[in-house]
Every structure is written in C-alpha cells, then in structure tokens.
Design a protein around this motif. Structure first.
Motif, PDB file in Angstrom:
ATOM      1  N   LYS A  34       0.833  -1.210   0.000  1.00 26.03           N
ATOM      2  CA  LYS A  34       0.000   0.000   0.000  1.00 26.03           C
ATOM      3  C   LYS A  34       0.867   1.259   0.000  1.00 26.03           C
ATOM      4  CE  LYS A  34      -4.073  -1.997   2.262  1.00 26.03           C
ATOM      5  NZ  LYS A  34      -4.918  -2.019   3.480  1.00 26.03           N
ATOM      6  N   GLU A  35       1.957   1.214   0.753  1.00 27.41           N
ATOM      7  CA  GLU A  35       2.859   2.365   0.784  1.00 27.41           C
ATOM      8  C   GLU A  35       3.522   2.566  -0.582  1.00 27.41           C
ATOM      9  OE1 GLU A  35       4.706   5.703   2.221  1.00 27.41           O
ATOM     10  OE2 GLU A  35       3.119   4.509   3.181  1.00 27.41           O
ATOM     11  N   PHE A  36       3.867   1.463  -1.238  1.00 26.14           N
ATOM     12  CA  PHE A  36       4.432   1.545  -2.588  1.00 26.14           C
ATOM     13  C   PHE A  36       3.457   2.233  -3.537  1.00 26.14           C
ATOM     14  CE2 PHE A  36       4.650  -0.507  -6.836  1.00 26.14           C
ATOM     15  CZ  PHE A  36       5.900  -0.038  -7.247  1.00 26.14           C
ATOM     16  N   THR A  37       2.203   1.843  -3.484  1.00 30.34           N
ATOM     17  CA  THR A  37       1.184   2.467  -4.331  1.00 30.34           C
ATOM     18  C   THR A  37       1.038   3.945  -4.004  1.00 30.34           C
ATOM     19  OG1 THR A  37      -0.042   0.387  -4.584  1.00 30.34           O
ATOM     20  CG2 THR A  37      -1.253   2.431  -4.970  1.00 30.34           C
ATOM     21  N   LYS A  38       1.077   4.267  -2.724  1.00 31.81           N
ATOM     22  CA  LYS A  38       0.958   5.661  -2.289  1.00 31.81           C
ATOM     23  C   LYS A  38       2.100   6.507  -2.841  1.00 31.81           C
ATOM     24  CE  LYS A  38       0.824   8.484   1.925  1.00 31.81           C
ATOM     25  NZ  LYS A  38       0.872   8.439   3.418  1.00 31.81           N
ATOM     26  N   GLU A  39       3.300   5.956  -2.858  1.00 32.83           N
ATOM     27  CA  GLU A  39       4.471   6.715  -3.295  1.00 32.83           C
ATOM     28  C   GLU A  39       4.607   6.779  -4.811  1.00 32.83           C
ATOM     29  OE1 GLU A  39       8.199   5.825  -1.535  1.00 32.83           O
ATOM     30  OE2 GLU A  39       7.463   5.939   0.531  1.00 32.83           O
ATOM     31  N   THR A  40       4.155   5.740  -5.505  1.00 31.43           N
ATOM     32  CA  THR A  40       4.405   5.651  -6.947  1.00 31.43           C
ATOM     33  C   THR A  40       3.166   5.779  -7.814  1.00 31.43           C
ATOM     34  OG1 THR A  40       4.142   3.243  -7.021  1.00 31.43           O
ATOM     35  CG2 THR A  40       6.348   4.104  -6.485  1.00 31.43           C
ATOM     36  N   GLY A  41       2.004   5.541  -7.237  1.00 35.52           N
ATOM     37  CA  GLY A  41       0.779   5.529  -8.026  1.00 35.52           C
ATOM     38  C   GLY A  41       0.564   4.227  -8.777  1.00 35.52           C
ATOM     39  N   ILE A  42       1.455   3.268  -8.580  1.00 41.42           N
ATOM     40  CA  ILE A  42       1.356   1.969  -9.251  1.00 41.42           C
ATOM     41  C   ILE A  42       0.497   1.030  -8.407  1.00 41.42           C
ATOM     42  CG2 ILE A  42       2.633  -0.047 -10.094  1.00 41.42           C
ATOM     43  CD1 ILE A  42       5.049   1.841 -10.470  1.00 41.42           C
ATOM     44  N   LYS A  43      -0.570   0.531  -8.984  1.00 40.68           N
ATOM     45  CA  LYS A  43      -1.472  -0.374  -8.279  1.00 40.68           C
ATOM     46  C   LYS A  43      -0.845  -1.768  -8.175  1.00 40.68           C
ATOM     47  CE  LYS A  43      -6.156  -2.326  -8.530  1.00 40.68           C
ATOM     48  NZ  LYS A  43      -7.386  -2.418  -9.357  1.00 40.68           N
TER      49      LYS A  43
ATOM     50  N   PHE B 138      11.817  -0.804  -4.227  1.00 37.28           N
ATOM     51  CA  PHE B 138      11.139  -0.220  -3.061  1.00 37.28           C
ATOM     52  C   PHE B 138      11.233  -1.141  -1.854  1.00 37.28           C
ATOM     53  CE2 PHE B 138       7.315   0.001  -0.434  1.00 37.28           C
ATOM     54  CZ  PHE B 138       7.348   1.329  -0.008  1.00 37.28           C
ATOM     55  N   LEU B 139      11.000  -2.445  -2.053  1.00 38.33           N
ATOM     56  CA  LEU B 139      11.032  -3.391  -0.935  1.00 38.33           C
ATOM     57  C   LEU B 139      12.427  -3.531  -0.330  1.00 38.33           C
ATOM     58  CD1 LEU B 139       8.673  -6.209  -2.295  1.00 38.33           C
ATOM     59  CD2 LEU B 139       8.147  -4.454  -0.589  1.00 38.33           C
TER      60      LEU B 139
ATOM     61  N   VAL C  60      12.300   2.780   3.394  1.00 38.86           N
ATOM     62  CA  VAL C  60      10.910   2.850   3.876  1.00 38.86           C
ATOM     63  C   VAL C  60      10.359   1.452   4.143  1.00 38.86           C
ATOM     64  CG1 VAL C  60       8.551   3.500   3.292  1.00 38.86           C
ATOM     65  CG2 VAL C  60      10.431   5.061   2.775  1.00 38.86           C
ATOM     66  N   ALA C  61      10.412   0.574   3.150  1.00 45.24           N
ATOM     67  CA  ALA C  61       9.865  -0.775   3.318  1.00 45.24           C
ATOM     68  C   ALA C  61      10.657  -1.565   4.352  1.00 45.24           C
ATOM     69  CB  ALA C  61       9.856  -1.508   1.981  1.00 45.24           C
ATOM     70  N   GLN C  62      11.973  -1.424   4.323  1.00 48.24           N
ATOM     71  CA  GLN C  62      12.802  -2.145   5.290  1.00 48.24           C
ATOM     72  C   GLN C  62      12.469  -1.712   6.712  1.00 48.24           C
ATOM     73  OE1 GLN C  62      15.806  -4.510   4.685  1.00 48.24           O
ATOM     74  NE2 GLN C  62      14.182  -4.868   3.182  1.00 48.24           N
ATOM     75  N   GLY C  63      12.228  -0.428   6.893  1.00 52.98           N
ATOM     76  CA  GLY C  63      11.831   0.057   8.211  1.00 52.98           C
ATOM     77  C   GLY C  63      10.474  -0.464   8.634  1.00 52.98           C
ATOM     78  N   MET C  64       9.555  -0.577   7.678  1.00 54.92           N
ATOM     79  CA  MET C  64       8.235  -1.105   7.981  1.00 54.92           C
ATOM     80  C   MET C  64       8.311  -2.587   8.350  1.00 54.92           C
ATOM     81  SD  MET C  64       5.918   0.784   5.043  1.00 54.92           S
ATOM     82  CE  MET C  64       4.339   0.181   5.688  1.00 54.92           C
TER      83      MET C  64
ATOM     84  N   PRO D 293      15.845  -6.224   9.091  1.00 56.11           N
ATOM     85  CA  PRO D 293      16.051  -5.749   7.725  1.00 56.11           C
ATOM     86  C   PRO D 293      17.399  -6.218   7.182  1.00 56.11           C
ATOM     87  CG  PRO D 293      16.368  -3.964   9.312  1.00 56.11           C
ATOM     88  CD  PRO D 293      15.847  -5.134  10.082  1.00 56.11           C
ATOM     89  N   VAL D 294      17.469  -6.416   5.876  1.00 50.70           N
ATOM     90  CA  VAL D 294      18.741  -6.805   5.267  1.00 50.70           C
ATOM     91  C   VAL D 294      19.568  -5.580   4.892  1.00 50.70           C
ATOM     92  CG1 VAL D 294      17.901  -9.015   4.390  1.00 50.70           C
ATOM     93  CG2 VAL D 294      17.711  -6.963   2.953  1.00 50.70           C
ATOM     94  N   LYS D 295      18.919  -4.443   4.736  1.00 55.97           N
ATOM     95  CA  LYS D 295      19.647  -3.235   4.335  1.00 55.97           C
ATOM     96  C   LYS D 295      20.411  -2.656   5.513  1.00 55.97           C
ATOM     97  CE  LYS D 295      19.062   1.157   1.858  1.00 55.97           C
ATOM     98  NZ  LYS D 295      19.856   1.991   2.774  1.00 55.97           N
TER      99      LYS D 295
END
Length: 337
Positions: free
Chosen positions: A41-50, A274-275, A279-283, A292-294
């Motif tokens: 959902k956060e990815f969609t919010k940031e990119t507009g990609i469904k 993104f994953l 952002v995603a790693q923190g989530m 997280p791996v990062k």
C-alpha cells in the motif's frame, strides 16, 4: 489450485490482460497478507502503481510453470530460501540487474545470478518455558535437542515445513547426512506430541504445559506480544538463540524474485527496489519484527531487547543445495508420523 489463492483487500479477484496496464504490477505471494500489504500500500501511495496480489500457501512455482509465457505474474514473494530455490530450479524466474537492489541488499542475501533477493532475515529460535525450563544456557545448541534431558519436552510444527527443512538442510551442510539423521531420530524421540500446527501453536502448547521447548521463527514472538489473545503465550516463554558457542543461530530469509515472463517488468523492478529500500525495510522491522537486510535500517526496539546473537554464516545457496537431502532424511526417520 483455485482454492489455494485468496485475493487480498488490495487485489483484484483475477488477473487478465485488461488489468495489466502500465500503472500496475502483479504479485504472487507465499507471505501472508498482513505481513506484506502495508508495504504494498505504501508503494502504491508513493508511486501511483497499483499492486494486484494473489496469496497462496503452496503451489506457486507449479502455477507459474503451468501458465508459462501467459502468466500475469511480475513479482513473487516467498517465505523461505527453499521456496526461492524451487523457483530457480523450475526456471520460472529471471535475473534482475538493479544497482539500487544490489546496493541495498548484501551479497550474502542475494543470488549470485540475480534470480532472487532476500528482503528480511529471521532467526530459527528455540522457545523455552519460563516456569519449567528457564532461559537456556549460552552454550545451548540445536544438537542438544536430541539429548535425553529433553525427552517428551519438545513441540514443533511439521518437519517438512520449509522453515524446518531449511534448518535440517543447514545441519546437513555442517555435519553431513549420517550425523543429521541420527540427530533427527533423537529429536523425534524427544517430541511431546506429533508435529502439528504453526510456530505460534507451539508456544501456546508450552503455555498450556504440553511441552517445555519449541522451534519457532523469532519474529513470531513480536507478533504474539502485540496480540491480546496471544500475549499470555509469549509471556510464558524465553526466546533463545542456539549455537552461540558453535556454528551460530540458523538464519533464514523472506525473499523476492521477478517472474520469468513478467508483463510489467519496469514496474516489477520499481517494486523490488522499493522493498529493498529504507521505507519498506523500516516497515518490515517495526511492523513485522523481522530484521532488515539493508545496512543502517534499525531493528525495532522490541527485537533489539531480545539481545544480539551470532548468526550462522553458512551461505543460503549452500542451504538450498541440501533441500532434497533434508526431505529424504525427514522421510526416512518418519519425523511427522
């Protein structure tokens, strides 16, 4: 196969050419909805990609193979290195060469050919009853689970669940098939009941006095502590990280790969990048209690409170290489019967 797939709240009920537009990406996921939907959902919010998702407990590699070039899948999310190895073995994924992903994800957590990438890590921990066993000593190792002192005290899910198969695979890599088979026979003889249920169900069994120790992934402790119906289970156990004076604690990954015939390849790369990002790693760290791996992304305070531990440095490729042998040994000792 139809019964295997459940559409999430953010997914369409089925994929078809009409939904494969430039602003969408299609995901097949072994991971449970609540573990990945916040990031998607956060990815969609940031990119507009469904993001369209199909969830499954098993059978994704076979489905991709069956669908072939007509598959709508762009990205596959998995729960274990053995699942990733299965995808590459069945030739249903393709290499991804992304500077962003390769920078974010250390080499030890990605395939050298770029066909899969780890997203998070989790330890295969041992839980122990606070009342009856207490905290296990620093010298405790997985090998100790086969000792007579644990007779009738161990609970675990199916030996052939991917989490346990990967642990057995690591044991084979370290000790060979013969010694690992002897170890499995010892663990089986120490079981308090037939293998069943989930990792959380084993902690529940400890709380209910059915057993004193269990195998379980580390992030489940965080999930239980934050679930009002399961907190009492978590409060009844200690989390222990085996192998601190030996090989280290077995660490596995959740991962991602790009489907071989991804129709939305550019969007798939964007999602994978993104994953792997902050952002995603923190989530993942804060919401899922995974590590997280990062580099530079902190674990949650709760996970940090469990202490640091030495992780087994065995490569994930080597663990995956012993997957078939692990299944064979589990069958030979009739672990689940």
């Amino acid at each position: 196969m139809k019964k295997l797939f459940l559409a999430s709240a953010i997914a369409v009920s089925a994929f078809s050419p009409s939904v494969m537009a430039a602003d969408e990406v299609n995901v097949y996921s072994y991971r449970q909805p609540f573990l990945v939907e916040p990031m998607l959902k956060e990815f969609t919010k940031e990119t507009g990609i469904k993001v369209n998702v199909k969830f499954a407990k098993e059978g994704l590699a076979e489905k991709l193979k069956q669908e072939g070039e007509y598959s709508p899948a762009d990205v596959v999310l998995t729960v274990d290195i053995s699942r990733l190895a299965e995808l590459t073995k069945m030739d249903v994924v393709q290499p991804v060469d992304s500077k962003i992903i390769n920078t974010n994800i250390p080499s030890q957590y990605r395939d050298k050919e770029g066909e899969w990438f780890g997203v998070t890590t989790r330890a295969r921990a041992v839980y122990s009853s606070k009342d009856r066993i207490g905290k296990l000593p620093a010298s405790f190792d997985y090998l100790d689970l086969a000792k007579p002192e644990f007779k009738g005290k161990i609970c675990t899910r199916s030996g052939k669940h991917p989490y346990n198969v990967s642990l057995v695979s690591a044991m084979i890599a370290h000790y060979g098939e013969a010694e690992t088979k002897t170890w499995l026979e010892g663990v089986k003889s120490n079981l308090a009941r037939k293998p069943q249920g989930s990792d959380r169900a084993q902690v529940q069994a400890i709380k209910e006095g059915l057993c004193d120790v269990s195998l379980g992934n580390s992030y489940y402790l965080g999930k239980m502590l934050n679930d009002k119906d399961q907190k009492a289970w978590a409060d009844a156990v200690y989390i222990n990280f085996p192998g601190q004076e030996a090989k280290g604690t077995h660490v596995n990954i959740s991962g991602m790969a790009m489907a071989k015939y991804a129709p939305n390849k550019d969007n798939a790369v964007k999602l994978m990048e993104f994953l792997s990002g902050d952002v995603a790693q923190g989530m993942y760290a804060q919401d899922n209690f995974e590590s997280p791996v990062k580099s530079g992304v902190k674990r949650s305070d709760l996970v940090a409170s469990w202490g640091d531990y030495k992780a087994d440095t065995l490569s994930l490729d080597e663990i995956a290489a012993h997957h078939a042998a692990a299944i064979k040994l589990l069958d030979e000792v009739k672990f689940d019967l």
